[in-house]
Every structure is written in structure tokens, then in C-alpha cells.
Design a protein around this motif. Structure first.
Motif, short mmCIF file in Angstrom:
data_model
loop_
_atom_site.label_atom_id
_atom_site.label_comp_id
_atom_site.label_asym_id
_atom_site.label_seq_id
_atom_site.Cartn_x
_atom_site.Cartn_y
_atom_site.Cartn_z
N THR A 32 -63.23 -4.71 94.80
CA THR A 32 -64.13 -3.66 95.16
C THR A 32 -63.46 -2.57 95.83
OG1 THR A 32 -64.95 -4.66 97.14
CG2 THR A 32 -66.13 -5.15 95.29
N GLU A 33 -62.37 -2.72 96.31
CA GLU A 33 -61.42 -1.43 96.89
C GLU A 33 -60.39 -0.82 96.16
OE1 GLU A 33 -62.57 -0.18 99.76
OE2 GLU A 33 -64.24 -1.67 99.90
N ILE A 46 -65.73 -4.63 86.22
CA ILE A 46 -65.36 -4.26 87.61
C ILE A 46 -66.71 -3.49 88.39
CG2 ILE A 46 -64.07 -3.53 89.49
CD1 ILE A 46 -61.86 -4.03 87.63
N TYR A 49 -69.56 -5.80 88.56
CA TYR A 49 -69.31 -6.85 89.82
C TYR A 49 -69.53 -6.22 91.09
CZ TYR A 49 -67.09 -9.54 93.06
OH TYR A 49 -66.49 -10.34 94.25
N ARG A 50 -69.17 -4.96 91.26
CA ARG A 50 -69.37 -4.12 92.62
C ARG A 50 -71.00 -3.97 92.78
NH1 ARG A 50 -64.92 0.41 91.61
NH2 ARG A 50 -63.08 -0.32 92.27
N SER A 53 -72.38 -7.47 93.53
CA SER A 53 -72.07 -7.98 94.98
C SER A 53 -72.64 -7.13 96.08
CB SER A 53 -70.59 -8.03 95.20
OG SER A 53 -69.91 -7.02 94.88
N GLU A 54 -72.92 -5.97 95.57
CA GLU A 54 -73.68 -5.22 96.70
C GLU A 54 -75.18 -5.50 96.96
OE1 GLU A 54 -74.35 -2.81 99.91
OE2 GLU A 54 -72.24 -2.97 98.84
#
Length: 67
Positions: A32-33, A46, A49-50, A53-54
């Protein structure tokens, strides 16, 4: 990228990769970074996914406050 692994609920998906030309450094960072170009084949996955997960992190925090 050299390796991708799951660091559990706290760490999430981590990427291991090399940086540099003459002196290569081995780095590990949460996916995520890491910034991927929009045209990268994995960028859409991605981004999803971010978001996911948030949402999960937010729900988890709310449940912790309510308990």
C-alpha cells in the motif's frame, strides 16, 4: 520485485525488491506504500486491495470502539 508475502493482519501484503544501479539495496515495504504507474498490469488490483484493506481497517476500529 523479488518477492511478495503476507505479513499478517498488521503488516498486510509486503513486497521485497531491489533498488539502485551500482549498489543494489534490498528493500521491504507494504504494497500500500509503493507507487505503481497506472499502466502497470497490477495497478488496478493493488488499488482495489488498498480500498478493501482501508474499509476493513475502518470497520475493525469502529467495532473496537463499540465494544
Amino acid at each position: 520485485m523479488i518477492n511478495v508475502f503476507d505479513a499478517g493482519q498488521r503488516g498486510g501484503i509486503m513486497c521485497q525488491f531491489e533498488v539502485g544501479d551500482s549498489e543494489r539495496l534490498l528493500m521491504v515495504a507494504p504494497i500500500t506504500e509503493i507507487s505503481f504507474g497506472r499502466r502497470h498490469p497490477l495497478s488496478r488490483e493493488i488499488a482495489e486491495y488498498r480500498r478493501r484493506s482501508e474499509r476493513e481497517r475502518t470497520l475493525h476500529l469502529r467495532r473496537g470502539v463499540e465494544s
